[in-house]
Scaffold this active site. Sequence first.
Site, PDB file in Angstrom:
ATOM      1  N   ASP A  63     -10.836  -0.983  14.467  1.00 17.92           N
ATOM      2  CA  ASP A  63     -11.502  -1.158  13.165  1.00 17.92           C
ATOM      3  C   ASP A  63     -12.947  -0.645  13.182  1.00 17.92           C
ATOM      4  O   ASP A  63     -13.777  -1.078  12.382  1.00 17.92           O
ATOM      5  CB  ASP A  63     -11.485  -2.636  12.711  1.00 17.92           C
ATOM      6  CG  ASP A  63     -10.068  -3.168  12.532  1.00 17.92           C
ATOM      7  OD1 ASP A  63      -9.190  -2.371  12.153  1.00 17.92           O
ATOM      8  OD2 ASP A  63      -9.847  -4.365  12.774  1.00 17.92           O
ATOM      9  N   GLU A 101      -7.219  -2.350  -2.887  1.00 15.86           N
ATOM     10  CA  GLU A 101      -6.634  -1.458  -1.871  1.00 15.86           C
ATOM     11  C   GLU A 101      -5.693  -0.458  -2.526  1.00 15.86           C
ATOM     12  O   GLU A 101      -5.689   0.727  -2.191  1.00 15.86           O
ATOM     13  CB  GLU A 101      -5.833  -2.267  -0.834  1.00 15.86           C
ATOM     14  CG  GLU A 101      -6.676  -3.148   0.053  1.00 15.86           C
ATOM     15  CD  GLU A 101      -5.840  -3.856   1.122  1.00 15.86           C
ATOM     16  OE1 GLU A 101      -4.688  -3.456   1.380  1.00 15.86           O
ATOM     17  OE2 GLU A 101      -6.353  -4.832   1.700  1.00 15.86           O
ATOM     18  N   HIS A 104      -8.552  -1.297   5.923  1.00 16.91           N
ATOM     19  CA  HIS A 104      -8.824  -2.601   6.532  1.00 16.91           C
ATOM     20  C   HIS A 104      -9.316  -3.552   5.439  1.00 16.91           C
ATOM     21  O   HIS A 104     -10.165  -3.174   4.625  1.00 16.91           O
ATOM     22  CB  HIS A 104      -9.883  -2.455   7.634  1.00 16.91           C
ATOM     23  CG  HIS A 104     -10.171  -3.752   8.318  1.00 16.91           C
ATOM     24  ND1 HIS A 104      -9.322  -4.299   9.261  1.00 16.91           N
ATOM     25  CD2 HIS A 104     -11.192  -4.623   8.174  1.00 16.91           C
ATOM     26  CE1 HIS A 104      -9.818  -5.453   9.664  1.00 16.91           C
ATOM     27  NE2 HIS A 104     -10.955  -5.675   9.030  1.00 16.91           N
ATOM     28  N   ASN A 138       0.838  -1.215   0.000  1.00 18.43           N
ATOM     29  CA  ASN A 138       0.000   0.000   0.000  1.00 18.43           C
ATOM     30  C   ASN A 138       0.864   1.254   0.000  1.00 18.43           C
ATOM     31  O   ASN A 138       0.551   2.224  -0.684  1.00 18.43           O
ATOM     32  CB  ASN A 138      -0.952  -0.002   1.196  1.00 18.43           C
ATOM     33  CG  ASN A 138      -2.187  -0.839   0.932  1.00 18.43           C
ATOM     34  OD1 ASN A 138      -3.091  -0.417   0.223  1.00 18.43           O
ATOM     35  ND2 ASN A 138      -2.201  -2.054   1.461  1.00 18.43           N
ATOM     36  N   ARG A 144       0.086  -2.863  15.043  1.00 18.04           N
ATOM     37  CA  ARG A 144       0.097  -2.567  16.476  1.00 18.04           C
ATOM     38  C   ARG A 144      -1.219  -1.921  16.845  1.00 18.04           C
ATOM     39  O   ARG A 144      -1.720  -1.065  16.107  1.00 18.04           O
ATOM     40  CB  ARG A 144       1.214  -1.566  16.814  1.00 18.04           C
ATOM     41  CG  ARG A 144       2.601  -2.044  16.512  1.00 18.04           C
ATOM     42  CD  ARG A 144       3.155  -2.908  17.607  1.00 18.04           C
ATOM     43  NE  ARG A 144       3.035  -2.287  18.924  1.00 18.04           N
ATOM     44  CZ  ARG A 144       3.141  -2.962  20.067  1.00 18.04           C
ATOM     45  NH1 ARG A 144       3.325  -4.267  20.056  1.00 18.04           N
ATOM     46  NH2 ARG A 144       3.024  -2.333  21.223  1.00 18.04           N
ATOM     47  N   ILE A 145      -1.759  -2.322  17.972  1.00 21.81           N
ATOM     48  CA  ILE A 145      -2.929  -1.610  18.488  1.00 21.81           C
ATOM     49  C   ILE A 145      -2.447  -0.290  19.071  1.00 21.81           C
ATOM     50  O   ILE A 145      -1.413  -0.238  19.756  1.00 21.81           O
ATOM     51  CB  ILE A 145      -3.650  -2.476  19.542  1.00 21.81           C
ATOM     52  CG1 ILE A 145      -4.298  -3.669  18.826  1.00 21.81           C
ATOM     53  CG2 ILE A 145      -4.688  -1.659  20.295  1.00 21.81           C
ATOM     54  CD1 ILE A 145      -4.935  -4.673  19.758  1.00 21.81           C
TER      55      ILE A 145
HETATM   56  C1  GRF Z   1      -3.324  -4.748   3.866  1.00 19.29           C
HETATM   57  O1  GRF Z   1      -4.057  -5.878   3.515  1.00 19.29           O
HETATM   58  C2  GRF Z   1      -4.180  -3.799   4.646  1.00 19.29           C
HETATM   59  O2  GRF Z   1      -5.531  -3.889   4.330  1.00 19.29           O
HETATM   60  C3  GRF Z   1      -3.954  -4.245   6.059  1.00 19.29           C
HETATM   61  O3  GRF Z   1      -2.627  -4.659   6.103  1.00 19.29           O
HETATM   62  C4  GRF Z   1      -2.206  -5.080   4.817  1.00 19.29           C
HETATM   63  C5  GRF Z   1      -0.930  -4.365   4.489  1.00 19.29           C
HETATM   64  O4  GRF Z   1      -0.313  -4.863   3.348  1.00 19.29           O
HETATM   65  N1  GRF Z   1      -4.268  -3.191   6.966  1.00 19.29           N
HETATM   66  P1  GRF Z   1       0.955  -4.129   2.731  1.00 19.29           P
HETATM   67  O5  GRF Z   1       2.041  -4.104   3.797  1.00 19.29           O
HETATM   68  O6  GRF Z   1       0.533  -2.743   2.345  1.00 19.29           O
HETATM   69  O7  GRF Z   1       1.344  -4.956   1.558  1.00 19.29           O
END
Ligand code: GRF
Length: 228
Positions: A146, A175, A110, A15, A92-93
């Site tokens: 979440d 994503e 998420h 991401n 991490r929370i």
């Molecule tokens: C993703 O699936 C996101 O939805 C979740 O953690 C994952 C991160 O993947 N929160 P990356 O490290 O961006 O490949």
Amino acid sequence: MSHRLAVLISGSGTNLQAIIDAIQAGQLQAEVAVVLSNSATAGGLQRAIRAGIPTLTLDHRNYPDRSGFDQTMISELDRFQPDTVVLAGFMRILSTAFVRHYHGRLINIHPSLLPRHKGLHTHRRALEAGDSEHGCTVHFVTEELDGGPAIARARVPVLVNDDEEILSQRVQAREHDLYPRVLDWRAAGRLTLGPQGVLLDGKPITAEGIDIDQLPAGLSGSAGTDRI
Ligand code: GRF
């Protein structure tokens, strides 16, 4: 001055890469001011270094408790004056103090259609539940894990022969499109969290977030319409 993002990661950072790519392609008018990882081995750190972005590694295991770790994150991140703090696979929370400090500028992605499947192993759980559709949600972060107000979602079908891996890849592809688009709304000053919830172009959005595949005409560019 351009909109400054601080991106928090723990893992491979695909991401983060999508955000970097969107900035380089001129699709996201922002800059990544810093990438912070709680793990020195997070693959995403190399992506940041390749893109010339400053990195910070803070190993949570070196801190006596969550509060001490989070306070250090706050002081380190604030040196970079982030406009938005972007959680991108940060495992991490976060403490109440951290969430409150960045209230209204802390965003997460998420891998499910919230409020369905909060927590971990979302793809497996979607398959086990027999869901016919699945996806991902970008939301503001509040103290409920979440559970913060949804901003936007992208849906995918669940197909008969899917396994966890195939389904996760289908969601991740969405994503990588969704997150930079939402961040561009934010960078343009169009997306805020008010006392009544999420506002886009000053108008409230639906509780489950905007379906990115059903954007009213003009929303991805300039001002939106009443149909949001
Ligand atoms: C993703 O699936 C996101 O939805 C979740 O953690 C994952 C991160 O993947 N929160 P990356 O490290 O961006 O490949």
